[in-house]
Design a protein around this motif. Structure first.
Motif, short mmCIF file in Angstrom:
data_model
loop_
_atom_site.label_atom_id
_atom_site.label_comp_id
_atom_site.label_asym_id
_atom_site.label_seq_id
_atom_site.Cartn_x
_atom_site.Cartn_y
_atom_site.Cartn_z
N GLY A 1 0.81 -1.21 0.00
CA GLY A 1 0.00 0.00 0.00
C GLY A 1 0.84 1.25 0.00
N ASN A 2 2.16 1.09 -0.03
CA ASN A 2 3.04 2.25 0.01
C ASN A 2 3.30 2.77 -1.40
OD1 ASN A 2 3.39 2.08 2.77
ND2 ASN A 2 5.17 0.76 2.61
N ASN B 1 -0.13 7.73 9.21
CA ASN B 1 0.71 6.80 8.46
C ASN B 1 -0.09 5.54 8.14
OD1 ASN B 1 3.01 5.89 7.19
ND2 ASN B 1 4.13 5.42 9.06
N PHE B 2 0.40 4.84 7.13
CA PHE B 2 -0.07 3.50 6.81
C PHE B 2 1.16 2.71 6.44
CE2 PHE B 2 -1.23 0.22 3.73
CZ PHE B 2 -2.05 -0.53 4.54
N GLU B 3 1.43 1.66 7.21
CA GLU B 3 2.63 0.87 6.96
C GLU B 3 2.42 -0.54 7.49
OE1 GLU B 3 7.30 1.88 7.25
OE2 GLU B 3 6.18 2.13 9.10
N ARG B 4 2.80 -1.53 6.69
CA ARG B 4 2.73 -2.94 7.07
C ARG B 4 1.38 -3.32 7.66
NH1 ARG B 4 7.73 -3.04 10.72
NH2 ARG B 4 7.62 -0.85 10.39
N ALA C 1 -14.14 2.60 17.37
CA ALA C 1 -14.61 2.60 15.98
C ALA C 1 -13.67 1.83 15.05
CB ALA C 1 -14.75 4.05 15.49
N ALA C 2 -12.65 1.19 15.59
CA ALA C 2 -11.63 0.50 14.80
C ALA C 2 -12.19 -0.52 13.82
CB ALA C 2 -10.59 -0.14 15.72
N PRO C 3 -13.09 -1.41 14.21
CA PRO C 3 -13.56 -2.42 13.24
C PRO C 3 -14.17 -1.81 11.98
CG PRO C 3 -14.23 -3.03 15.47
CD PRO C 3 -13.67 -1.64 15.54
N GLU C 4 -15.00 -0.78 12.15
CA GLU C 4 -15.63 -0.14 10.99
C GLU C 4 -14.59 0.57 10.12
OE1 GLU C 4 -16.67 0.43 14.19
OE2 GLU C 4 -18.50 -0.77 14.20
N LEU C 5 -13.63 1.24 10.76
CA LEU C 5 -12.60 1.96 10.01
C LEU C 5 -11.70 1.00 9.25
CD1 LEU C 5 -11.55 4.76 9.34
CD2 LEU C 5 -10.10 4.63 11.36
N LEU C 6 -11.33 -0.11 9.86
CA LEU C 6 -10.51 -1.11 9.17
C LEU C 6 -11.28 -1.73 7.99
CD1 LEU C 6 -8.78 -2.83 12.22
CD2 LEU C 6 -7.73 -1.31 10.54
N ASP C 7 -12.56 -1.98 8.19
CA ASP C 7 -13.38 -2.50 7.08
C ASP C 7 -13.44 -1.49 5.93
OD1 ASP C 7 -13.89 -4.88 8.37
OD2 ASP C 7 -15.89 -4.28 9.10
N ALA C 8 -13.57 -0.21 6.27
CA ALA C 8 -13.61 0.84 5.24
C ALA C 8 -12.30 0.90 4.48
CB ALA C 8 -13.91 2.19 5.88
N ALA C 9 -11.19 0.77 5.19
CA ALA C 9 -9.88 0.78 4.53
C ALA C 9 -9.74 -0.42 3.60
CB ALA C 9 -8.76 0.78 5.58
N ARG C 10 -10.22 -1.56 4.03
CA ARG C 10 -10.17 -2.75 3.17
C ARG C 10 -11.05 -2.57 1.93
NH1 ARG C 10 -11.15 -5.51 8.31
NH2 ARG C 10 -9.11 -5.84 9.24
N SER C 11 -12.16 -1.86 2.12
CA SER C 11 -13.09 -1.67 1.00
C SER C 11 -12.50 -0.79 -0.10
CB SER C 11 -14.42 -1.09 1.48
OG SER C 11 -14.28 0.29 1.78
N GLY D 1 -9.28 -1.00 -0.85
CA GLY D 1 -8.15 -1.73 -1.39
C GLY D 1 -6.92 -1.82 -0.51
N LEU D 2 -6.97 -1.36 0.73
CA LEU D 2 -5.81 -1.47 1.61
C LEU D 2 -5.84 -2.79 2.36
CD1 LEU D 2 -5.66 2.09 3.21
CD2 LEU D 2 -4.20 1.18 1.41
N ASP D 3 -4.70 -3.38 2.53
CA ASP D 3 -4.58 -4.62 3.28
C ASP D 3 -4.29 -4.23 4.74
OD1 ASP D 3 -4.35 -7.26 4.02
OD2 ASP D 3 -2.27 -7.44 3.32
N THR D 4 -5.34 -3.92 5.48
CA THR D 4 -5.18 -3.45 6.86
C THR D 4 -5.53 -4.54 7.85
OG1 THR D 4 -7.42 -2.59 6.93
CG2 THR D 4 -5.71 -1.05 6.30
N ALA D 5 -4.78 -4.56 8.94
CA ALA D 5 -5.02 -5.55 9.98
C ALA D 5 -5.12 -4.92 11.36
CB ALA D 5 -3.89 -6.57 9.99
#
Length: 135
Positions: free
Chosen positions: A12-13, A48-51, A70-80, A82-86
């Motif tokens: 994603g970098n 930042n977004f890294e690893r 609010a982390a679960p919703e935000l991580l789902d939004a990032a995945r939606s 195209g980011l590979d967020t964990a």
């Protein structure tokens, strides 16, 4: 402009310069901002977004706690998009004391000034017994 244009799909970098990365992060912040709860949006910024980690900075501990909820919703939004967020990491900034407004001292009333002068004078009076012992 797509937030992921020019990004390395594995990380994603974005490739290239620091300026390009800053612009990419700014665009990513704009894309994710609508997914933040409205009360938090004014107090949080993507740093930042890294690893697979989204790193947000907030301006007070209360917003840190609310954003972590609010982390679960935000991580789902990032995945939606195209980011590979964990993981979501939230950090609190330290307020800049230089940015705090400087308060002007209120002028003392005549009565307050007289009382302060009397208190100071009483501290300077010698002990009538002549001893320097405080006991």
């Amino acid at each position: 402009m797509d937030a992921l244009a020019g990004a390395d799909p594995a990380t994603g970098n974005p490739g290239g310069s620091i300026v390009r990365r800053a612009l990419w992060l700014d665009e990513l912040d704009r894309r994710l901002r609508p997914y933040l709860p409205p009360s938090i949006a004014a107090h949080a910024r993507l740093a930042n977004f890294e690893r697979g980690r989204l790193v947000y900075v907030v301006d007070a501990p209360v917003w840190r706690a609310k954003l972590r909820l609010a982390a679960p919703e935000l991580l789902d939004a990032a995945r939606s998009i195209g980011l590979d967020t964990a993981e979501l990491v939230v950090k609190t900034t330290v307020p800049n004391p230089a940015a705090a407004p400087v308060r002007k001292a209120k002028p003392m009333s005549a009565a307050t000034q007289a009382a302060l002068q009397a208190a100071l004078a009483s501290l300077n009076k010698p002990d009538p017994s002549g001893s320097n012992d405080a006991s």
